[in-house]
Design a protein around this motif. Structure first.
Motif, PDB file in Angstrom:
ATOM      1  N   PHE A 130      -2.850  11.591 -12.041  1.00 52.02           N
ATOM      2  CA  PHE A 130      -3.998  11.235 -11.199  1.00 52.02           C
ATOM      3  C   PHE A 130      -3.708  11.592  -9.734  1.00 52.02           C
ATOM      4  CE2 PHE A 130      -1.202   7.619 -11.763  1.00 52.02           C
ATOM      5  CZ  PHE A 130      -1.030   7.103 -10.482  1.00 52.02           C
ATOM      6  N   PRO A 131      -4.749  11.755  -8.913  1.00 52.12           N
ATOM      7  CA  PRO A 131      -4.560  12.129  -7.510  1.00 52.12           C
ATOM      8  C   PRO A 131      -4.275  10.919  -6.622  1.00 52.12           C
ATOM      9  CG  PRO A 131      -6.893  12.050  -8.018  1.00 52.12           C
ATOM     10  CD  PRO A 131      -6.166  11.752  -9.309  1.00 52.12           C
ATOM     11  N   VAL A 132      -3.446  11.141  -5.618  1.00 48.14           N
ATOM     12  CA  VAL A 132      -3.193  10.124  -4.595  1.00 48.14           C
ATOM     13  C   VAL A 132      -3.388  10.775  -3.226  1.00 48.14           C
ATOM     14  CG1 VAL A 132      -1.695   8.620  -5.939  1.00 48.14           C
ATOM     15  CG2 VAL A 132      -0.693  10.580  -4.767  1.00 48.14           C
ATOM     16  N   LYS A 133      -3.735   9.953  -2.236  1.00 42.94           N
ATOM     17  CA  LYS A 133      -4.108  10.463  -0.915  1.00 42.94           C
ATOM     18  C   LYS A 133      -3.188   9.901   0.165  1.00 42.94           C
ATOM     19  CE  LYS A 133      -8.933  10.405  -2.487  1.00 42.94           C
ATOM     20  NZ  LYS A 133     -10.245   9.755  -2.300  1.00 42.94           N
ATOM     21  N   ASP A 134      -2.759  10.782   1.044  1.00 39.21           N
ATOM     22  CA  ASP A 134      -1.929  10.405   2.183  1.00 39.21           C
ATOM     23  C   ASP A 134      -2.536  11.058   3.414  1.00 39.21           C
ATOM     24  OD1 ASP A 134       0.179   9.547   3.832  1.00 39.21           O
ATOM     25  OD2 ASP A 134       1.371  11.340   3.395  1.00 39.21           O
ATOM     26  N   GLY A 135      -3.416  10.322   4.094  1.00 38.30           N
ATOM     27  CA  GLY A 135      -4.145  10.923   5.199  1.00 38.30           C
ATOM     28  C   GLY A 135      -5.033  12.044   4.679  1.00 38.30           C
ATOM     29  N   ASN A 136      -4.886  13.233   5.286  1.00 35.76           N
ATOM     30  CA  ASN A 136      -5.693  14.365   4.814  1.00 35.76           C
ATOM     31  C   ASN A 136      -4.970  15.193   3.759  1.00 35.76           C
ATOM     32  OD1 ASN A 136      -3.761  15.616   6.317  1.00 35.76           O
ATOM     33  ND2 ASN A 136      -5.137  16.519   7.827  1.00 35.76           N
ATOM     34  N   GLN A 137      -3.845  14.671   3.264  1.00 35.32           N
ATOM     35  CA  GLN A 137      -3.100  15.374   2.222  1.00 35.32           C
ATOM     36  C   GLN A 137      -3.382  14.743   0.853  1.00 35.32           C
ATOM     37  OE1 GLN A 137       1.059  15.620   3.182  1.00 35.32           O
ATOM     38  NE2 GLN A 137       0.720  16.920   4.973  1.00 35.32           N
ATOM     39  N   LYS A 194       0.864  -1.168   0.000  1.00 30.87           N
ATOM     40  CA  LYS A 194       0.000   0.000   0.000  1.00 30.87           C
ATOM     41  C   LYS A 194       0.907   1.226   0.000  1.00 30.87           C
ATOM     42  CE  LYS A 194      -3.780   2.239   2.522  1.00 30.87           C
ATOM     43  NZ  LYS A 194      -4.715   2.133   3.667  1.00 30.87           N
ATOM     44  N   VAL A 195       0.907   1.970  -1.081  1.00 23.91           N
ATOM     45  CA  VAL A 195       1.819   3.095  -1.245  1.00 23.91           C
ATOM     46  C   VAL A 195       1.156   4.403  -0.818  1.00 23.91           C
ATOM     47  CG1 VAL A 195       3.162   4.412  -2.936  1.00 23.91           C
ATOM     48  CG2 VAL A 195       3.138   1.912  -3.016  1.00 23.91           C
ATOM     49  N   PHE A 196      -0.095   4.573  -1.172  1.00 25.34           N
ATOM     50  CA  PHE A 196      -0.920   5.682  -0.689  1.00 25.34           C
ATOM     51  C   PHE A 196      -2.239   5.090  -0.214  1.00 25.34           C
ATOM     52  CE2 PHE A 196       2.065   7.969  -3.391  1.00 25.34           C
ATOM     53  CZ  PHE A 196       2.292   9.140  -2.673  1.00 25.34           C
ATOM     54  N   ASP A 197      -3.067   5.926   0.384  1.00 18.37           N
ATOM     55  CA  ASP A 197      -4.348   5.426   0.872  1.00 18.37           C
ATOM     56  C   ASP A 197      -5.199   4.865  -0.257  1.00 18.37           C
ATOM     57  OD1 ASP A 197      -3.537   6.268   3.348  1.00 18.37           O
ATOM     58  OD2 ASP A 197      -4.740   8.101   3.355  1.00 18.37           O
ATOM     59  N   ASN A 198      -4.941   5.311  -1.484  1.00 18.98           N
ATOM     60  CA  ASN A 198      -5.751   4.868  -2.627  1.00 18.98           C
ATOM     61  C   ASN A 198      -4.911   4.273  -3.757  1.00 18.98           C
ATOM     62  OD1 ASN A 198      -4.581   7.382  -3.273  1.00 18.98           O
ATOM     63  ND2 ASN A 198      -6.224   7.901  -4.702  1.00 18.98           N
ATOM     64  N   LEU A 199      -3.669   3.891  -3.474  1.00 15.10           N
ATOM     65  CA  LEU A 199      -2.802   3.348  -4.529  1.00 15.10           C
ATOM     66  C   LEU A 199      -1.986   2.171  -4.000  1.00 15.10           C
ATOM     67  CD1 LEU A 199      -1.846   3.748  -7.502  1.00 15.10           C
ATOM     68  CD2 LEU A 199       0.081   5.037  -6.558  1.00 15.10           C
ATOM     69  N   TYR A 200      -2.068   1.056  -4.726  1.00 17.33           N
ATOM     70  CA  TYR A 200      -1.433  -0.185  -4.290  1.00 17.33           C
ATOM     71  C   TYR A 200      -0.530  -0.725  -5.394  1.00 17.33           C
ATOM     72  CZ  TYR A 200      -5.143   0.019  -0.788  1.00 17.33           C
ATOM     73  OH  TYR A 200      -5.978   0.429   0.221  1.00 17.33           O
ATOM     74  N   TYR A 201       0.655  -1.175  -4.987  1.00 17.14           N
ATOM     75  CA  TYR A 201       1.561  -1.831  -5.937  1.00 17.14           C
ATOM     76  C   TYR A 201       1.306  -3.324  -5.893  1.00 17.14           C
ATOM     77  CZ  TYR A 201       5.683  -3.295  -8.500  1.00 17.14           C
ATOM     78  OH  TYR A 201       6.516  -3.865  -9.439  1.00 17.14           O
ATOM     79  N   ILE A 202       0.998  -3.922  -7.048  1.00 19.51           N
ATOM     80  CA  ILE A 202       0.778  -5.374  -7.112  1.00 19.51           C
ATOM     81  C   ILE A 202       1.616  -5.981  -8.239  1.00 19.51           C
ATOM     82  CG2 ILE A 202      -1.518  -5.332  -6.057  1.00 19.51           C
ATOM     83  CD1 ILE A 202      -2.673  -5.554  -8.933  1.00 19.51           C
ATOM     84  N   GLY A 203       2.710  -5.312  -8.600  1.00 18.37           N
ATOM     85  CA  GLY A 203       3.539  -5.790  -9.698  1.00 18.37           C
ATOM     86  C   GLY A 203       4.580  -6.797  -9.268  1.00 18.37           C
ATOM     87  N   THR A 204       5.503  -7.076 -10.186  1.00 17.75           N
ATOM     88  CA  THR A 204       6.578  -8.029  -9.924  1.00 17.75           C
ATOM     89  C   THR A 204       7.840  -7.266  -9.503  1.00 17.75           C
ATOM     90  OG1 THR A 204       7.412  -7.981 -12.197  1.00 17.75           O
ATOM     91  CG2 THR A 204       5.613  -9.527 -11.708  1.00 17.75           C
TER      92      THR A 204
END
Length: 366
Positions: A253-260, A116-126
């Motif tokens: 695209f937007p990414v979220k880190d807590g309230n940032q 989990k890299v950001f609250d709304n972005l996940y790495y699932i690669g190799t």
């Protein structure tokens, strides 16, 4: 003049004047070509030096993941002289490296723990090829598939975060290379309702290239330059940036880190291919490289305008992605997010552009 008819300046006086003039013009022309080739080679080295100058940030104690040595070494490598050109015909066999990607490799060779890299972005690669999942209030946007045999396992890794692959609504494929597009059919088999978005040029390419039928997808949505793909509370903006492929896309695209809230940018390709999959992608090396540079410069302007401060890469090594993920694990409250750095974005773009300019100068020196 000596007995052979050659004067002290080295000009053979026995040759008629008109022929001497022609020889002189040829000599001058050849000399000009040599000087021009030399100046182009010098220009290439100046661009390489400009790229190298921004590999590391200017801060006193930079973190190791901020140094883009891998990106520099890949993008600024001088083309090998005498490299064997790929065959241009539909029945040309796959390049050995591409053919190898059809065969599953042992899990320990490719597996990387999902993150989990950001609250709304996940790495699932190799370990080497990146696949990302962007979560929204209305489902998941997948950013790139992977090789056909590994894509099902990568999608299953979403369950690590209590995410269901069945909630994938869109898959954005930034280019037609095997490590981004060969898993489209595998995705559609698992999630038949997922819509796949790719450029017209890359849909056409995959329909005509020499990839095997099992990885050739059925055409779905066609990306338009500047198009927004909106799902729930999130929009991904697509931009046409040809270079790595004729229809290469780059996205913001937007990414979220807590309230940032931050803005992420993905450059859809940092390599160039004159011939790929048995097809001529660009008419010549100069056109290809000029196109690549123009795309890189344009996307940098778009990133600046959008306030992009985060790199999301198509290959983990380019931006030291795994080192940043490790730093996330030990991040303390109040610490900066290791993926967020406007300076990183600017320096990375500079490396892409300057290395492209170097390759253009090398092409012009031939």
């Amino acid at each position: 003049m000596n007995q052979s008819g050659v004067n002290q300046s080295g000009v053979n006086q026995s040759i008629p004047h008109c022929q001497r003039a022609s020889l002189l013009l040829v000599t001058l022309a050849l000399g000009g070509l040599v000087l021009d080739a030399r100046s182009q080679t010098d220009a290439a080295q100046e661009h390489v030096a400009a790229a190298k100058a921004v590999v590391s940030p200017k801060t006193a104690t930079p973190q190791p993941w901020h140094a883009f040595n891998s990106a520099f070494n890949q993008m600024c490598a001088e083309p090998r002289p005498g490299a064997r050109p790929q065959a241009v015909r539909k029945d040309a066999p796959l390049e050995p490296g591409e053919a190898a990607k059809l065969t599953p490799t042992p899990r320990e060779k490719w597996y990387a723990p999902p993150a989990k890299v950001f609250d709304n972005l996940y790495y699932i690669g190799t370990k080497t090829e990146s696949t990302w999942a962007l979560t929204t209030s209305a489902g998941i946007i997948l950013i790139n598939t992977n090789f056909d045999w590994v894509t099902p396992e990568l999608l299953d890794e979403l369950r690590t975060f209590n995410l269901d692959p069945a909630n994938i609504k869109y898959a954005i494929i930034v280019r037609s290379h095997s490590d981004q597009s060969w898993g489209i059919n595998a995705l559609k088999k698992i999630v038949p309702t997922a819509r796949v978005i790719m450029s017209q040029g890359d849909w056409d390419f995959l329909a005509k290239d020499n990839s095997p039928a099992k990885v050739k997808p059925t055409k779905d949505m066609v990306a338009k330059d500047g198009q927004k793909v909106t799902l729930g509370d999130t929009s991904v903006t697509l931009y046409s940036t040809p270079g790595a492929s004729a229809g290469n896309l780059s996205i913001i695209f937007p990414v979220k880190d807590g309230n940032q809230r931050h803005m992420a940018g993905m450059i859809g390709g940092t390599t160039m291919n004159l011939v790929q999959g048995g097809l001529q992608v660009f008419p010549d090396a100069r056109t290809m490289t000029q196109t690549y540079i123009a795309s890189a410069k344009r996307f940098k302007e778009l990133e600046d305008k959008a306030g992009v401060d985060t790199i999301v890469s198509i290959h983990a090594a380019l931006d030291n992605m795994f080192a940043k993920v490790d730093a996330l694990q030990s991040r303390k409250p109040g610490d900066p997010h290791p993926f967020v750095s406007k300076d990183d974005v600017d320096r990375f773009s500079t490396i892409v552009i300057e290395c492209g300019e170097a390759k253009l100068a090398w092409a012009n020196s031939k």
